[in-house]
Scaffold this motif. Structure first.
Motif, PDB file in Angstrom:
ATOM      1  N   ILE A 262      10.257  26.618 -22.140  1.00  0.00           N
ATOM      2  CA  ILE A 262      11.014  25.478 -21.610  1.00  0.00           C
ATOM      3  C   ILE A 262      12.313  25.352 -22.399  1.00  0.00           C
ATOM      4  O   ILE A 262      12.296  25.325 -23.636  1.00  0.00           O
ATOM      5  CB  ILE A 262      10.235  24.158 -21.728  1.00  0.00           C
ATOM      6  CG1 ILE A 262       8.871  24.257 -21.039  1.00  0.00           C
ATOM      7  CG2 ILE A 262      11.046  23.013 -21.117  1.00  0.00           C
ATOM      8  CD1 ILE A 262       8.006  23.008 -21.219  1.00  0.00           C
ATOM      9  N   LEU A 263      13.415  25.291 -21.684  1.00  0.00           N
ATOM     10  CA  LEU A 263      14.723  25.093 -22.303  1.00  0.00           C
ATOM     11  C   LEU A 263      15.187  23.677 -21.979  1.00  0.00           C
ATOM     12  O   LEU A 263      15.289  23.299 -20.812  1.00  0.00           O
ATOM     13  CB  LEU A 263      15.727  26.118 -21.762  1.00  0.00           C
ATOM     14  CG  LEU A 263      17.125  26.100 -22.393  1.00  0.00           C
ATOM     15  CD1 LEU A 263      17.066  26.366 -23.897  1.00  0.00           C
ATOM     16  CD2 LEU A 263      18.028  27.128 -21.706  1.00  0.00           C
ATOM     17  N   PHE A 264      15.433  22.888 -23.030  1.00  0.00           N
ATOM     18  CA  PHE A 264      15.807  21.495 -22.874  1.00  0.00           C
ATOM     19  C   PHE A 264      17.296  21.284 -23.118  1.00  0.00           C
ATOM     20  O   PHE A 264      17.865  21.834 -24.059  1.00  0.00           O
ATOM     21  CB  PHE A 264      15.069  20.624 -23.903  1.00  0.00           C
ATOM     22  CG  PHE A 264      13.583  20.580 -23.765  1.00  0.00           C
ATOM     23  CD1 PHE A 264      12.970  19.622 -22.973  1.00  0.00           C
ATOM     24  CD2 PHE A 264      12.782  21.489 -24.451  1.00  0.00           C
ATOM     25  CE1 PHE A 264      11.583  19.563 -22.860  1.00  0.00           C
ATOM     26  CE2 PHE A 264      11.398  21.441 -24.350  1.00  0.00           C
ATOM     27  CZ  PHE A 264      10.793  20.477 -23.553  1.00  0.00           C
ATOM     28  N   ASP A 265      17.901  20.440 -22.318  1.00  0.00           N
ATOM     29  CA  ASP A 265      19.167  19.824 -22.674  1.00  0.00           C
ATOM     30  C   ASP A 265      18.868  18.847 -23.816  1.00  0.00           C
ATOM     31  O   ASP A 265      17.710  18.504 -24.061  1.00  0.00           O
ATOM     32  CB  ASP A 265      19.720  19.090 -21.442  1.00  0.00           C
ATOM     33  CG  ASP A 265      20.885  18.189 -21.767  1.00  0.00           C
ATOM     34  OD1 ASP A 265      21.855  18.663 -22.380  1.00  0.00           O
ATOM     35  OD2 ASP A 265      20.799  16.986 -21.432  1.00  0.00           O
ATOM     36  N   LYS A 266      19.902  18.371 -24.522  1.00  0.00           N
ATOM     37  CA  LYS A 266      19.665  17.426 -25.621  1.00  0.00           C
ATOM     38  C   LYS A 266      19.942  15.977 -25.200  1.00  0.00           C
ATOM     39  O   LYS A 266      19.032  15.166 -25.115  1.00  0.00           O
ATOM     40  CB  LYS A 266      20.527  17.790 -26.839  1.00  0.00           C
ATOM     41  CG  LYS A 266      20.421  16.768 -27.990  1.00  0.00           C
ATOM     42  CD  LYS A 266      21.097  17.268 -29.249  1.00  0.00           C
ATOM     43  CE  LYS A 266      22.609  17.281 -29.174  1.00  0.00           C
ATOM     44  NZ  LYS A 266      23.201  15.904 -29.269  1.00  0.00           N
ATOM     45  N   ASP A 267      21.202  15.659 -24.964  1.00  0.00           N
ATOM     46  CA  ASP A 267      21.598  14.268 -24.727  1.00  0.00           C
ATOM     47  C   ASP A 267      21.187  13.803 -23.337  1.00  0.00           C
ATOM     48  O   ASP A 267      21.563  14.403 -22.337  1.00  0.00           O
ATOM     49  CB  ASP A 267      23.106  14.111 -24.917  1.00  0.00           C
ATOM     50  CG  ASP A 267      23.531  14.548 -26.301  1.00  0.00           C
ATOM     51  OD1 ASP A 267      22.868  14.148 -27.274  1.00  0.00           O
ATOM     52  OD2 ASP A 267      24.520  15.303 -26.418  1.00  0.00           O
ATOM     53  N   GLY A 268      20.400  12.733 -23.300  1.00  0.00           N
ATOM     54  CA  GLY A 268      19.886  12.249 -22.033  1.00  0.00           C
ATOM     55  C   GLY A 268      18.563  12.877 -21.660  1.00  0.00           C
ATOM     56  O   GLY A 268      17.926  12.449 -20.690  1.00  0.00           O
TER      57      GLY A 268
END
Length: 243
Positions: A12-18
């Motif tokens: 799983i690759l996550f964005d950070k902000d939000g």
């Protein structure tokens, strides 16, 4: 896509902000300071810059897919200058990058990140973070919330993998952890996160509602929209029951 959206994935690759941190609660004071820096003492210009970047000066809410929501430091600097900032792109970008590193102290997590990441890791998943923020800021956020030991890959706009919505960060994650794009999920709160996943050919593009995006803005690109990343475990449990 059905509730078994994560079936068979290896990473799983996550964005950070939000996505990992709540956007408005975390970034409202930082965005105000960014506009103040760019305005160089001009209070009227400061308000103009906030609006140009997509933030309501009164409520502090940042609009989906706006410059603040989706841009990196260099893009925000260029946008500020186009809206009247007297600074140079190079100087302002440098100042914004430094500010965004300091911003980790304002970050409000969407859930107990350490517990969530440890449980996801225990399932054998490879985990990464890909953000339009700079890499140092991402790493400091990971350290602050004690998830750095669980994260296999970090990419910021300055890490050499390109910028969103280009597929480079996803492909870099895949190369780093030995997975194909078709076996990972991309999770983010804005269109450019999900478009990046689609451009790389990921198995699932999952939108979350803890940032600036809404169901309406995310639905055209999202295979599934979740209230927050905390719901990922429910999907994984569904996968186990189906399997």
């Amino acid at each position: 896509m059905s509730r078994n959206a994560l079936r068979g994935i290896g990473g799983i690759l996550f964005d950070k902000d939000g996505t990992l941190i709540r956007y408005d609660e975390s970034w409202a004071p930082v965005n105000r300071e960014a506009a103040r820096l760019a305005a160089a003492g001009n209070a009227n210009l400061e308000t103009k810059l906030l609006v140009a970047a997509g933030m309501d000066p009164i409520s502090g809410h940042t609009h989906a897919d706006s410059l603040y929501a989706a841009g990196n430091a260099a893009e925000i600097a260029a946008g500020f200058i186009a809206a009247g900032s007297p600074l140079t792109v190079e100087d302002l970008t440098s100042r914004l990058d430094a500010l965004f590193v300091q911003a980790t102290e304002y970050a409000v997590p969407v859930t107990d990140l350490r517990s969530l990441f440890s449980r996801l890791k225990a399932r054998g998943l490879k985990l990464g973070i890909a953000s339009s923020d700079n890499e140092l800021s991402i790493r400091q956020t990971a350290r602050r919330f004690k998830i750095d030991r669980y994260v296999d890959f970090v990419a910021g706009y300055d890490s050499g993998f390109g910028i969103k919505p280009e597929p480079g960060m996803v492909l870099g994650f895949c190369a780093a952890v030995g997975l194909e794009p078709g076996s990972i999920a991309m999770v983010g709160d804005n269109k450019h996160d999900l478009a990046m996943g689609a451009n790389a050919g990921v198995s699932a593009s999952i939108g979350v509602l803890t940032g600036t995006g809404t169901r309406d803005t995310l639905a055209p690109l999202a295979d599934l929209c979740l209230d927050s990343i905390a719901s990922l475990e429910e999907l994984l449990l569904c996968d186990e029951k189906i399997g």
